[in-house]
Design an enzyme around this catalytic site. Structure first.
Site, PDB file in Angstrom:
ATOM      1  N   GLU A 591       0.826  -1.211   0.000  1.00  0.00           N
ATOM      2  CA  GLU A 591       0.000   0.000   0.000  1.00  0.00           C
ATOM      3  C   GLU A 591       0.862   1.264   0.000  1.00  0.00           C
ATOM      4  OE1 GLU A 591      -4.169  -0.989   2.103  1.00  0.00           O
ATOM      5  OE2 GLU A 591      -2.436  -1.538   3.309  1.00  0.00           O
ATOM      6  N   GLU A 611      -3.684  -9.535   2.647  1.00  0.00           N
ATOM      7  CA  GLU A 611      -4.452  -9.500   3.897  1.00  0.00           C
ATOM      8  C   GLU A 611      -5.468 -10.623   4.010  1.00  0.00           C
ATOM      9  OE1 GLU A 611      -2.944  -5.301   3.240  1.00  0.00           O
ATOM     10  OE2 GLU A 611      -3.730  -6.937   1.989  1.00  0.00           O
TER      11      GLU A 611
END
Length: 793
Positions: A591, A611
């Site tokens: 990210e 994730e």
């Protein structure tokens, strides 16, 4: 330089002021490479050349052998090719029928059988087809250079080198280069430049001595470690534990390493060293045969490629896989046991070497053998101790080279210990005396030379290392998780330094501080980079689990919101931000890269939003940014659903790009992002990219998205149920996918309405928190922390 798409070319001038009459040496860039021999090494070398975007011809003595090698490499794991498109740059052929293909090659690398006669016969044939000034090299690790060029004339010797790659060529950074007395300096310089910049290698010049540097010391170390384990009656687990973490050696230790490379290689290496080294060399004197090992080889128990080795996996009565270890005295497998020696709990190297139990005595004996031998070999095998240390770090994955290990022990301590054992003390060890082999003087790293003086450890032109910046300066800002450094020309570098560079509150705070300092005019651009093995494995999920166990939900949601704010601040900063990853950039690490203006990635970057593997969804803008990347991709189908479907597929299955090239295909990187092959050049390339963006910079405009809403969620749910029917999705996968689908499709919005980034970030936070409160997600997080593997619940 950095390599981007297409077929980049390393323009290396091959000029000679003393070219023999009748054979001019024209200026020649390395545009095309030839490899002869399509075995494991030859094919791997060819694949790495193709990875660099350079056309390569690979020929094999067996008809169709080269073509089969290319097909095999497309299916091999770990993959020799960084992306499947690289294989198109490989032209396979047969040695007998297609030798003329080498006429266009500027460098021809031979990787055939280790027999001088066979190699010389090949070189004689190459003389008839190769173009003037082309370089010929051998990948040999055992044959002296003089034996390879014997009878082939001065002209051939002028163009000939040894270029010893390590296996696998894509992943091992060491390239040992041997230049004979007749070889042109320009030839060695051309190969060094090409291997460094295009292939990503650290090129170490070696003397023409048996085993060169890494295998001379590494082979002796393995031999010593095996002999001493038998002498002191250690189990293989005890020996590997003693040889592992305390010494900075991979956790395989020595017996695990032999399983990896193959036990059947040992007799060949021993025979080669015995044939080429003096009879009184410690390597030759230490050669011993062990009945158990001979029996294992005879029975095909040669390691991972055979029927097991020192370690093996067997099926238990319930079908479970049991780890077994060999008993060095009976030759039979037994259940593997965790070593219990007191010394193995020590992390201080000298304390371990002085401990009286078997582990301490074993470590001391192997260290005295190996480090004493290494110190005696300079300047026989290399002129610089820094080159010796680099060769062992890069060729054997040691964290410290032998002279760095001596400094950890103390040179005087080692000299005294050798003398107490009645062993000779090498002259280099005597010369350094009470001093150390490395020191920092005026912010520069220096090493002890054979002339008794200290010399600066040189860096190739264009290399900028953060470790050098740290030696000569103080950080602009620092906390326990990250630091900010001035790397010159108005560019700052944000460095993470937590374990595996996991992102915690301190990291997030330092991102904010870096942006604030830049806004005040502190610098023109920011690079995010570190020299750890991993760029960042993502958010520190251990902290999240701890907070969840005490129901500190407000603190967790606050961290998610702060993380989103930090990512936006990177993207919206009034100066360019360039990410420079190497190794893993997963979850939150990915990210961060997604919110940079540009990325200059090391070719071996493994990037992904993972994730879902711990039962969560990206919460720091990863969902939002991937939606935007696919929506803006000119090659993707138009409409609200295609970008959602693609982002959903990638995130729900935790897809990870296995190279920077794959990361481009998956849009973790943009087409304009750069790729650097040599990690030592990564920071300099990233700094150059940042400066190129700084003039007239303006932050990117962020537009709202049109997302499909409820109809899109129905389509995604149907796709998930198909995976359930196929047995590919677990019950909790369905739960995670449901939360992810609602986030990516815009919640209650539909395709007639625009969805802002603020609204998408709110959805990310809400669904992240909802999942974290489920017992199944907490079980996944706990399992990942305990085992390092995802739980399929």
């Amino acid at each position: 330089m950095s390599l981007t798409t297409g077929a980049p070319m390393v323009e290396t001038e091959l000029r000679s002021a003393t070219a023999p009459a009748g054979h001019p040496r024209p200026a020649m860039p390395i545009r095309k490479v030839g490899v002869v021999g399509a075995g494991v090494m030859g094919a791997g070398i060819a694949a790495q050349v193709a990875n660099a975007g350079v056309p390569v011809v690979v020929l094999d003595i067996l008809p169709g052998g080269a073509a089969r090698a290319v097909e095999r490499m497309l299916k091999t794991e770990p993959a020799p090719f960084m992306h499947k498109g690289a294989a198109r740059l490989v032209t396979p052929g047969d040695l007998e029928a297609d030798l003329a293909l080498l006429a266009e090659c500027d460098w021809i690398c031979e990787a055939i059988i280790e027999q001088p006669e066979a190699k010389r016969a090949l070189y004689a044939r190459l003389q008839g087809v190769r173009k003037p000034g082309s370089i010929v090299s051998s990948n040999t690790s055992t044959i002296p250079l003089a034996a390879l060029t014997e009878g082939l004339g001065e002209e051939f010797a002028a163009d000939f080198l040894i270029t010893h790659f390590f296996n696998p060529p894509r992943y091992m950074r060491l390239l040992e280069v041997v230049r004979g007395p007749a070889a042109r300096a320009e030839a060695a310089a051309a190969i060094t430049e090409f291997a460094d910049r295009a292939l990503g290698k650290s090129v170490i010049p070696c003397k023409d001595r048996p085993g060169f540097i890494a295998n001379r010391i590494g082979g002796f170390w393995m031999q010593s470690a095996i002999n001493r384990a038998f002498d002191l009656k250690l189990t293989v687990e005890e020996a590997d534990a003693a040889m592992g973490r305390p010494l900075g050696i991979p956790k395989t230790g020595v017996f695990g390493l032999l399983d990896l490379v193959g036990l059947d290689l040992m007799p060949h290496v021993a025979a080669s060293m015995k044939a080429t080294l003096p009879a009184d060399d410690p390597y030759v004197l230490g050669l011993r045969e062990h009945d158990v090992i001979l029996r294992m080889i005879a029975e095909g128990r040669t390691g991972r490629k055979g029927k097991g080795g020192f370690y093996a996996r067997e099926k238990g009565p319930g079908g479970e896989r049991l780890k077994r270890a060999i008993d060095l005295w009976t030759g039979e497998y037994r259940e593997s046991e965790k070593p219990q020696l007191e010394s193995l709990g020590l992390r201080d190297l000298r304390g371990l070497a002085e401990h009286p139990d078997r582990g301490g005595r074993y470590t001391r004996a192997v260290l005295l053998d190996t480090l004493g031998y290494a110190a005696s070999l300079v300047p026989e095998i290399a002129d610089s101790i820094a080159d010796v240390d680099a060769a062992m770090r890069l060729g054997y994955n040691w964290a410290y080279g032998p002279f760095e290990l001596i400094d950890r022990l103390g040179a005087a301590w080692l000299a005294k210990a050798l003398a107490e054992d009645g062993r000779p003390v090498p002259p280099l060890l005597v010369a350094v005396g009470e001093g150390s082999f490395y020191r920092v003087r005026d912010g520069r790293l220096e090493c002890f030379g054979t002339n008794g003086a200290y010399h600066a450890v040189p860096r190739p032109e264009g290399v900028l290392l953060l470790s050098d910046v740290r030696r000569r300066s103080k950080p602009l800002a620092r906390n326990g998780s990250a630091s900010l450094w001035d790397i010159g020309d108005g560019v700052a570098c944000l460095e993470f330094h937590t374990k595996m560079n996991a992102i915690d509150l301190g990291t997030v705070e330092m991102i904010g501080k870096a942006v604030a300092m830049g806004k005040k005019g502190g610098f023109r651009a920011l690079v995010i980079h570190n020299e750890g093995e991993q760029f960042s494995v993502g958010a520190n999920i251990g902290l999240a689990l701890f907070a969840a166990n005490i129901a500190a939900w407000g603190e967790i949601e606050g961290l998610i919101e702060q993380g989103q704010k930090a990512m936006r601040s990177l993207r919206d900063a009034p100066f360019p931000v360039v990410g420079a990853p190497s190794g893993m950039a997963l979850g939150g690490g990915c990210e961060i890269l997604l919110h940079c203006d540009a990325v200059q990635a090391h070719a071996e970057s493994y990037i992904g939003l993972v994730e879902a593997g711990v039962g969560l969804i990206p919460g720091w803008g990863g969902c939002t940014t991937m939606l935007r990347r696919w929506a803006e991709n000119p090659r993707a189908p138009k409409g609200p659903m295609p970008p959602v479907a693609k982002a959903f597929e990638m995130i729900s299955t935790a897809q990870v790009a296995k190279s920077a090239f794959e990361a481009r295909e998956m849009l973790f990187l943009r087409p304009t992002d750069g790729i650097t092959f040599n990690p030592d050049r990564l920071l300099a390339d990233a700094k150059a990219k940042a400066l190129s963006l700084a003039e007239g910079y303006a932050p990117p405009e962020v537009k709202p998205l049109r997302l499909p809403g409820a109809s899109g969620r129905v389509a995604l749910a149907m796709a998930v149920q198909q995976q359930v029917a196929l047995g590919r999705a677990t019950p909790h996968d369905v739960v995670v996918c449901d939360h992810l689908a609602e986030t990516l499709t815009g919640g209650r919005k539909d395709h007639t309405e625009e969805t802002t980034e603020t609204e998408l970030h709110a959805l990310e936070r809400r669904h992240f928190m909802a999942l974290l409160k489920t017992p199944a997600t907490l079980a996944r997080v706990e399992h990942m922390l305990e085992t390092g593997r995802p739980l399929r619940n």
